[in-house]
Design an enzyme around this catalytic site. Structure first.
Site, PDB file in Angstrom:
ATOM      1  CB  SER A  18      -0.896   0.005   1.248  1.00  0.00           C
ATOM      2  OG  SER A  18      -1.522   1.265   1.420  1.00  0.00           O
ATOM      3  CE1 TYR A  65      -3.745  -1.974   5.517  1.00  0.00           C
ATOM      4  CE2 TYR A  65      -3.324   0.346   5.046  1.00  0.00           C
ATOM      5  CZ  TYR A  65      -3.556  -0.940   4.606  1.00  0.00           C
ATOM      6  OH  TYR A  65      -3.600  -1.204   3.262  1.00  0.00           O
TER       7      TYR A  65
END
Length: 262
Positions: free
Chosen positions: A143, A156
């Site tokens: 990501s 995260y």
């Protein structure tokens, strides 16, 4: 090359989103698939559709990879059935949105297990199998959050930074082997990620920049087969990552906090 001569591709988190789209991309190219995710019904429906449309074999293993020992069960399944695996797609993962102090520790640890530990476990356990192929691939779905700290997505973004660093090092270590390792880092994608993370759509400015799963999957598969080391899809995402390198961290973090504000 016919399906019989092609190795299997193991895809985690295959029942929806990017993982599901990658399954279709590989099936189109005649690769038999090993589909792993939590949802039994969704996996079976996907497997049936892939077999009907593309005539490939697509066994499924419904399992919660965030539970202890799950990775070993996946490997046992592969060995018992003697599946020749030549591609590992570490796609399974999720985020938890909100202030760290107010978030469930159990949930955060579960996310760390899935986003980081499972990637390490499956990569390590599958290396002996992958190395038997003339050419094999590991594709880690990361990501753009890996390139910066993201308030309200603190753990995260940290897990994705781990995946990025791990992938870079593993790729270097495997340079003299038949295994190519790729890190693919999309920005916002139109999947169920935001819903599962609990992100408030009214405050989610990032939604404006969403990419479509099938578009992302095509680029990811192409990057993997091209043996790319690190790919960030989308001009806006590339610019944002570059900005992270040259702008003050305090400014970047304040901007990120504004995008994902409570």
């Amino acid at each position: 090359m016919s399906e019989k001569t092609k190795p299997y591709a193991l895809i985690t988190g295959a029942s929806k989103g990017i993982g599901k789209s990658i399954a279709y991309e590989l099936a189109k190219q005649g690769y038999p698939l090993l589909l792993v995710a939590r949802s039994d019904e969704e996996l079976k429906a996907l497997s049936n559709d892939l077999q009907v449309k593309y005539g490939i074999n697509a066994p499924v293993l419904p399992i919660d990879l965030s539970t202890n020992g799950a990775s070993l069960k996946v490997i046992d399944w592969i060995k018992i059935n003697n599946y020749p695996v030549g591609i590992l797609v570490n796609n399974a993962g999720y985020g938890i949105w909100g202030e760290f102090s107010k978030s469930s520790l159990t949930d955060q640890l579960g996310m760390m297990q899935l986003n980081m530990n499972v990637v390490v476990e499956l990569s390590h356990l599958l290396l002996p199998i992958l190395s038997q192929e003339k050419q094999a691939y590991i594709l880690n779905i990361c990501s753009t959050a890996a390139y910066q700290a993201v308030p309200t997505l603190a753990v995260y973004s940290a897990t994705k930074a781990f995946v990025l660093s791990f992938t870079r090092a593993l790729r270097f270590e495997l340079t003299q082997t038949p295994i190519s390792v790729t890190c693919f880092s999309p920005g916002p994608v139109d999947t169920g990620f935001a819903s599962r993370a609990g992100i408030n759509p009214l405050n989610k400015m990032a939604e404006k920049f969403n990419m479509r799963p099938h578009e992302v999957a095509k680029m990811a598969v192409r990057a993997m087969f091209s043996k790319k080391s690190e790919v960030i899809p989308g001009f806006t995402n590339i610019i944002s990552v570059y900005a992270n390198r040259i702008l003050p961290k305090a400014f970047i973090e304040k901007t990120a906090a504004g995008i994902y504000k409570i």
